[in-house]
Write a protein that holds these residues in place. Structure first.
Motif, PDB file in Angstrom:
ATOM      1  N   HIS A  15       0.739  -1.138   0.071  1.00 12.49           N
ATOM      2  CA  HIS A  15       0.104   0.054   0.005  1.00 12.49           C
ATOM      3  C   HIS A  15       0.849   1.190   0.050  1.00 12.49           C
ATOM      4  O   HIS A  15       0.373   2.176  -0.645  1.00 12.49           O
ATOM      5  N   VAL A  16       1.923   1.454   0.839  1.00 16.42           N
ATOM      6  CA  VAL A  16       2.804   2.456   0.911  1.00 16.42           C
ATOM      7  C   VAL A  16       3.432   2.643  -0.609  1.00 16.42           C
ATOM      8  O   VAL A  16       3.390   3.585  -1.060  1.00 16.42           O
ATOM      9  N   VAL A  17       3.859   1.510  -1.225  1.00 18.21           N
ATOM     10  CA  VAL A  17       4.309   1.729  -2.710  1.00 18.21           C
ATOM     11  C   VAL A  17       3.206   2.334  -3.454  1.00 18.21           C
ATOM     12  O   VAL A  17       3.520   3.183  -4.178  1.00 18.21           O
ATOM     13  N   ALA A  18       2.078   1.898  -3.509  1.00 20.06           N
ATOM     14  CA  ALA A  18       0.968   2.560  -4.165  1.00 20.06           C
ATOM     15  C   ALA A  18       0.578   3.839  -3.963  1.00 20.06           C
ATOM     16  O   ALA A  18       0.262   4.614  -4.710  1.00 20.06           O
ATOM     17  N   LEU A  19       0.804   4.227  -2.679  1.00 16.26           N
ATOM     18  CA  LEU A  19       0.400   5.596  -2.447  1.00 16.26           C
ATOM     19  C   LEU A  19       1.489   6.566  -2.789  1.00 16.26           C
ATOM     20  O   LEU A  19       1.068   7.395  -3.242  1.00 16.26           O
ATOM     21  N   ARG A  20       2.727   5.908  -2.798  1.00 17.75           N
ATOM     22  CA  ARG A  20       3.635   6.820  -3.073  1.00 17.75           C
ATOM     23  C   ARG A  20       3.580   7.270  -4.892  1.00 17.75           C
ATOM     24  O   ARG A  20       3.846   8.234  -5.116  1.00 17.75           O
ATOM     25  N   GLU A  21       3.138   6.309  -5.510  1.00 16.42           N
ATOM     26  CA  GLU A  21       2.890   6.298  -6.665  1.00 16.42           C
ATOM     27  C   GLU A  21       1.646   7.371  -7.123  1.00 16.42           C
ATOM     28  O   GLU A  21       1.668   7.930  -8.159  1.00 16.42           O
ATOM     29  N   MET A  22       0.863   7.442  -6.052  1.00 19.08           N
ATOM     30  CA  MET A  22      -0.220   8.506  -6.011  1.00 19.08           C
ATOM     31  C   MET A  22       0.240   9.751  -5.613  1.00 19.08           C
ATOM     32  O   MET A  22      -0.772  10.732  -5.447  1.00 19.08           O
ATOM     33  N   GLY A  23       1.377   9.971  -5.178  1.00 24.18           N
ATOM     34  CA  GLY A  23       1.898  11.091  -4.677  1.00 24.18           C
ATOM     35  C   GLY A  23       1.776  11.274  -3.175  1.00 24.18           C
ATOM     36  O   GLY A  23       2.432  12.630  -2.890  1.00 24.18           O
ATOM     37  N   VAL A  24       1.397  10.240  -2.592  1.00 28.59           N
ATOM     38  CA  VAL A  24       1.569  10.545  -1.138  1.00 28.59           C
ATOM     39  C   VAL A  24       2.902  10.216  -0.526  1.00 28.59           C
ATOM     40  O   VAL A  24       3.474   9.058  -0.749  1.00 28.59           O
ATOM     41  N   LEU A  25       3.701  11.257  -0.168  1.00 23.63           N
ATOM     42  CA  LEU A  25       4.916  11.010   0.322  1.00 23.63           C
ATOM     43  C   LEU A  25       5.351  10.725   1.757  1.00 23.63           C
ATOM     44  O   LEU A  25       6.634  10.526   2.036  1.00 23.63           O
ATOM     45  N   THR A  48      -5.141  -0.737   7.234  1.00 23.57           N
ATOM     46  CA  THR A  48      -6.209  -0.356   6.763  1.00 23.57           C
ATOM     47  C   THR A  48      -6.315   1.155   6.561  1.00 23.57           C
ATOM     48  O   THR A  48      -6.799   1.583   5.494  1.00 23.57           O
ATOM     49  N   SER A  49      -5.738   1.725   7.776  1.00 26.46           N
ATOM     50  CA  SER A  49      -5.685   3.209   7.685  1.00 26.46           C
ATOM     51  C   SER A  49      -5.046   3.824   6.471  1.00 26.46           C
ATOM     52  O   SER A  49      -5.173   5.042   5.929  1.00 26.46           O
ATOM     53  N   VAL A  50      -4.153   3.364   5.872  1.00 25.86           N
ATOM     54  CA  VAL A  50      -3.475   3.802   4.866  1.00 25.86           C
ATOM     55  C   VAL A  50      -3.772   3.282   3.511  1.00 25.86           C
ATOM     56  O   VAL A  50      -3.404   3.765   2.359  1.00 25.86           O
TER      57      VAL A  50
END
Ligand code: SF4
Length: 237
Positions: A15-25, A48-50
């Motif tokens: 999920h963190v990798v996916a979030l980074r790709e969406m611009g969440v750093l 779940t929270s991320v």
């Protein structure tokens, strides 16, 4: 479903990798809970929270007209099933029945997929998640073109990250090629484990291909049996 801490950590990393790709750093640490003492339950809560929800992905997709497939569709076929599924099936794109209903795999190929899930794997179809590479029906059921797949694929990637399944089953060459970034023929990809962002992927033939070539059902069943063994499901003969 009982997750172990290593599985949850892998889940969180996906999920963190996916979030980074969406611009969440950056992510905020939960207050007053040192990571060193975090339990499996608290790790699960954090995972779940991320995790972006499927509803959020669908909302972002909206009444999409990002590619030319928007012109001829009746409905966007986003996907359906259990948002916490252990198994996620990825097909190619909606056909006529799916375009009319807005649901994936509801025609003859859909019935065959339902049989594979419910009679073969012996799990309710509602327990898995099913979606496609492209969400709109290509006109005349032609193959999706490269730029259409490239435009729609980020939404598939976010669906996979949201569900975070234990196994992805790629149905047919478009799903396998899109997820695995491969051009190897499906005949050589199928039956072997591959990986997509840390998630095991089993490519197999598309149910529509099975309708035209029923003799290939034997190969698909051996692929599905590998998935069942991986999931710890009882495998019959
Ligand atoms: S196929 Fe995907 S990118 Fe193209 S219009 Fe439909 S939802 Fe949008």
């Amino acid at each position: 479903m009982q997750d172990t801490v290593p599985e949850l950590a892998k889940d969180l990393l996906t999920h963190v990798v996916a979030l980074r790709e969406m611009g969440v750093l950056a992510l905020e640490k939960a207050p007053d809970e040192p990571v060193a003492t975090a339990t499996g339950a608290s790790l699960a809560a954090r995972a779940t929270s991320v995790r972006e929800s499927l509803a959020e992905v669908q909302q972002d997709l909206g009444p999409c007209d990002r590619c030319r497939l928007a012109r001829g569709r009746q409905n966007i076929v986003f996907g359906s099933g259990n948002p916490d599924a252990r198994v996620l099936f990825v097909g190619e794109g909606p056909g006529k029945d799916e375009d009319e209903s807005g649901e994936p795999f509801v025609g003859r190929a859909g019935q065959l997929l339902t049989d594979i899930i419910e009679k073969g794997m012996r799990i309710p179809r509602a327990d898995v998640y099913i979606c496609n590479v492209v969400k709109c029906r290509p006109p005349g059921n032609r193959n999706p073109e490269e730029d259409e797949v490239a435009t729609c694929a980020p939404f598939l990637e976010r669906q996979v990250a949201s569900v975070a399944p234990e196994v992805v089953i790629a149905l047919g060459k478009f799903a396998a090629h899109t997820l695995l970034k491969s051009t190897v023929p499906i005949t050589r990809l199928r039956g072997q484990w591959h990986e997509y962002r840390g998630i095991p992927v089993m490519p197999t033939f598309h149910p529509a291909h099975l309708l035209r070539n029923p003799a290939l059902k034997r190969e698909v069943w051996t692929d599905i049996q590998q998935v069942m063994r991986h999931l710890g499901l009882p495998v019959g003969t």
